[in-house]
Design an enzyme around this catalytic site. Structure first.
Site, short mmCIF file in Angstrom:
data_model
loop_
_atom_site.label_atom_id
_atom_site.label_comp_id
_atom_site.label_asym_id
_atom_site.label_seq_id
_atom_site.Cartn_x
_atom_site.Cartn_y
_atom_site.Cartn_z
N ASP A 10 0.86 -1.18 0.00
CA ASP A 10 0.00 0.00 0.00
C ASP A 10 0.89 1.23 0.00
O ASP A 10 2.10 1.12 0.25
CB ASP A 10 -0.89 0.00 1.26
CG ASP A 10 -1.81 1.20 1.32
OD1 ASP A 10 -2.35 1.58 0.25
OD2 ASP A 10 -1.99 1.78 2.39
N SER A 11 0.30 2.38 -0.26
CA SER A 11 1.06 3.62 -0.21
C SER A 11 1.52 3.94 1.20
O SER A 11 2.42 4.76 1.38
CB SER A 11 0.18 4.77 -0.72
OG SER A 11 -1.00 4.85 0.05
N CYS A 73 -3.61 -0.97 -2.17
CA CYS A 73 -3.90 0.45 -2.40
C CYS A 73 -4.90 0.63 -3.54
O CYS A 73 -4.67 0.19 -4.67
CB CYS A 73 -2.59 1.15 -2.74
SG CYS A 73 -2.75 2.89 -3.04
N GLU A 152 -5.20 9.01 9.71
CA GLU A 152 -3.81 8.95 10.17
C GLU A 152 -3.64 9.69 11.49
O GLU A 152 -2.76 9.36 12.29
CB GLU A 152 -2.88 9.52 9.11
CG GLU A 152 -3.01 8.77 7.80
CD GLU A 152 -1.69 8.43 7.16
OE1 GLU A 152 -0.77 9.22 7.28
OE2 GLU A 152 -1.61 7.35 6.53
N CYS A 184 -10.84 3.14 -0.56
CA CYS A 184 -9.54 3.63 -0.10
C CYS A 184 -9.21 2.85 1.17
O CYS A 184 -10.08 2.65 2.02
CB CYS A 184 -9.63 5.13 0.20
SG CYS A 184 -8.14 5.78 1.00
N HIS A 186 -7.79 3.55 3.82
CA HIS A 186 -7.96 4.21 5.12
C HIS A 186 -9.42 4.25 5.58
O HIS A 186 -9.68 4.40 6.75
CB HIS A 186 -7.46 5.65 5.05
CG HIS A 186 -5.97 5.79 5.04
ND1 HIS A 186 -5.19 5.27 4.03
CD2 HIS A 186 -5.12 6.38 5.91
CE1 HIS A 186 -3.92 5.55 4.28
NE2 HIS A 186 -3.86 6.22 5.41
#
Ligand code: DGL
Length: 267
Positions: A10-11, A73, A152, A184, A186
């Site tokens: 993932d990023s 991702c 985050e 996504c 997240h």
């Protein structure tokens, strides 16, 4: 039987939400995870840059002798999957197709919402895949860039995330969608906040679970499942140090792990 690990990338560390599902669905598989924490976010970058980064990461994962790759991702899956598949002779799975299939199973009224990064929405990958599988379905997409830094920051369910969710999602609710793809890595971390905002009538679709199931089915069909009795090993690599890794290990995987820092630019 094939005991080689599955490579997941993932990023950043949001892909641990995908690792969680892989561990649940295939607990005996060994996992090597790479999070590109030095170069996150991908969601604001161009297709060429995301492709270049993704190819580098797969070259790194190949050094770990992986038997398959999961592109956790959404931004890389929607922009660069074809280029990755062309460049490597390895089974490479993205999250878009499983996410689309899960959305098609979830919708009853044929109105599906997609949320993701700006780059994911701009790629139209989800829309095109849905339309290809069922042209009758109406798709409404919305980029929700602030959800990434909110997740985050650990602000997954407070007045700020709730305000952002209302600003982003009200227009999708007004379109009458009955299912919403969390496109996504997240976003599953904000699931409670998103769910409260859109209401119980809208089903939230997390592509991660469907992706893990798709990979499991593939490995079974190839006779490449790891049939060991013990739980698989989990090795984590990042391109830069971040406190978020520890935070997300606890939140998504419910246990602490150590990560090794590597220089991804070498690959
Ligand atoms: N991992 C990215 C995704 O799933 C989100 C974070 C980023 O912008 O890199 O699209």
């Amino acid at each position: 039987m094939d005991t080689r690990p599955i490579g997941i990338f993932d990023s950043g560390v949001g892909g641990l939400t995908v690792v969680k599902q892989v561990m649940k669905v295939m607990p005996h598989e060994n996992i090597v995870y790479f999070g590109d924490t030095a170069r996150v976010p991908y969601g604001t970058k161009s297709k060429d840059t995301v492709t270049k980064f993704s190819l580098q990461i797969i070259r790194f994962l190949q050094t770990k002798n992986v038997k398959a790759i999961i592109v956790a991702c959404n931004t890389a899956s929607s922009n660069s999957l074809e280029e990755m598949r062309k460049a490597f002779d390895l089974p490479i799975f993205g999250v878009v197709v499983p996410g689309v299939e899960a959305a098609l199973r979830a919708t009853k009224n044929g109105k599906v919402g997609i949320i993701g990064t700006a780059a994911t929405v701009r790629s139209h990958a989800y829309e095109e895949m849905i339309q290809k599988k069922n042209p009758e379905i109406q798709v409404f997409s919305k980029a929700c860039p602030l959800f990434v830094p909110l997740a985050e920051e650990g602000w997954t369910d407070n007045e700020v995330s709730s305000f952002a969710a209302k600003r982003y999602l009200t227009e999708l609710v007004e379109k009458g969608i009955d299912s919403l793809v969390l496109g996504c890595t997240h976003y599953p971390l904000l699931k409670r906040c998103i769910g409260t905002t859109v209401g119980d009538a809208i089903k939230l679709v997390d592509p991660a679970k469907a992706t893990a199931q798709q990979v499991m089915a593939f490995l079974a069909q190839q006779d490449q499942r790891n049939e060991s009795e013990t739980y698989g090993t989990r090795n984590f690599y990042l391109s830069d140090r971040t406190d978020m890794f520890g935070f997300l290990c606890q939140k998504a995987l419910k246990q602490p792990y150590e990560a090794e820092i590597i220089d991804i630019e070498k690959y």
